[in-house]
Design a protein around this motif. Structure first.
Motif, PDB file in Angstrom:
ATOM      1  N   ILE A  23     -52.268  26.954 -25.447  1.00  0.00           N
ATOM      2  CA  ILE A  23     -51.702  25.624 -25.323  1.00  0.00           C
ATOM      3  C   ILE A  23     -50.319  25.656 -25.986  1.00  0.00           C
ATOM      4  O   ILE A  23     -50.182  26.121 -27.122  1.00  0.00           O
ATOM      5  N   VAL A  24     -49.308  25.178 -25.286  1.00  0.00           N
ATOM      6  CA  VAL A  24     -47.947  25.126 -25.833  1.00  0.00           C
ATOM      7  C   VAL A  24     -47.718  23.729 -26.408  1.00  0.00           C
ATOM      8  O   VAL A  24     -47.955  22.728 -25.738  1.00  0.00           O
ATOM      9  N   ARG A  69     -42.571  21.766 -20.173  1.00  0.00           N
ATOM     10  CA  ARG A  69     -41.751  22.593 -19.270  1.00  0.00           C
ATOM     11  C   ARG A  69     -41.914  24.080 -19.609  1.00  0.00           C
ATOM     12  O   ARG A  69     -42.047  24.912 -18.713  1.00  0.00           O
ATOM     13  N   LEU A  70     -41.912  24.390 -20.895  1.00  0.00           N
ATOM     14  CA  LEU A  70     -42.145  25.769 -21.309  1.00  0.00           C
ATOM     15  C   LEU A  70     -43.560  26.198 -20.941  1.00  0.00           C
ATOM     16  O   LEU A  70     -43.765  27.319 -20.469  1.00  0.00           O
ATOM     17  N   ASP A  99     -52.101  27.776 -20.364  1.00  0.00           N
ATOM     18  CA  ASP A  99     -53.296  27.027 -19.967  1.00  0.00           C
ATOM     19  C   ASP A  99     -53.136  25.526 -20.141  1.00  0.00           C
ATOM     20  O   ASP A  99     -53.947  24.755 -19.637  1.00  0.00           O
ATOM     21  N   GLY A 100     -52.093  25.113 -20.870  1.00  0.00           N
ATOM     22  CA  GLY A 100     -51.868  23.692 -21.035  1.00  0.00           C
ATOM     23  C   GLY A 100     -50.779  23.398 -22.041  1.00  0.00           C
ATOM     24  O   GLY A 100     -50.105  24.296 -22.546  1.00  0.00           O
ATOM     25  N   ALA A 101     -50.622  22.108 -22.312  1.00  0.00           N
ATOM     26  CA  ALA A 101     -49.611  21.634 -23.245  1.00  0.00           C
ATOM     27  C   ALA A 101     -50.195  20.537 -24.113  1.00  0.00           C
ATOM     28  O   ALA A 101     -51.117  19.827 -23.695  1.00  0.00           O
ATOM     29  N   LEU A 155     -47.731  20.166 -14.471  1.00  0.00           N
ATOM     30  CA  LEU A 155     -48.614  21.290 -14.783  1.00  0.00           C
ATOM     31  C   LEU A 155     -49.722  21.456 -13.752  1.00  0.00           C
ATOM     32  O   LEU A 155     -50.226  22.553 -13.540  1.00  0.00           O
ATOM     33  N   GLY A 156     -50.146  20.364 -13.156  1.00  0.00           N
ATOM     34  CA  GLY A 156     -51.230  20.430 -12.189  1.00  0.00           C
ATOM     35  C   GLY A 156     -52.570  20.127 -12.831  1.00  0.00           C
ATOM     36  O   GLY A 156     -52.726  20.147 -14.061  1.00  0.00           O
TER      37      GLY A 156
END
Length: 118
Positions: free
Chosen positions: A69-70, A75-76, A83-85, A101-102
């Motif tokens: 997870i960011v 955007r990064l 896998d996610g943000a 991200l979808g």
């Protein structure tokens, strides 16, 4: 459409370390201790250095099978195919991140001890 599932196990959050080799070693140790997911959270540094470290962390997470997870930057997360943000209040709209991200990615947001935000 696949619904993203968060893994059972420990969820790690990285310290703000500029030393990528030290960070990667710590991630490997945490994985050996049972960590199943990692939030890469780095606030300080030049953008090019942050991106380089994020790529190295992503590569390690792929090799280890860790969910990545960011923090703060959807955007990064999209660029890395993470896998996610996880977004804070100043990181953009969660709905915008979801669209970008979808539906197969994980999306988190900070609630700041305000249950209504959850």
């Amino acid at each position: 459409m696949t619904t993203p599932r968060f893994p059972r196990g420990l969820y790690g959050v990285t310290p703000d370390w500029a030393d990528t080799e030290r960070l990667l070693a710590a991630i490997e140790q945490a994985h050996a201790g049972g960590m199943a997911a990692l939030q890469w959270r780095r606030k300080l540094g030049a953008p090019a250095d942050l991106r380089a470290q994020a790529r190295a962390v992503r590569d390690l997470c792929l090799r280890l099978g860790l969910v990545l997870i960011v923090n703060d930057d959807w955007r990064l997360a999209a660029d890395l195919d993470a896998d996610g943000a996880h977004l804070g209040r100043d990181d953009g709209a969660v709905a915008q991140a979801r669209l970008a991200l979808g539906s197969d990615k994980l999306n988190g947001c900070s609630c700041y001890d305000q249950p209504e935000l959850a």
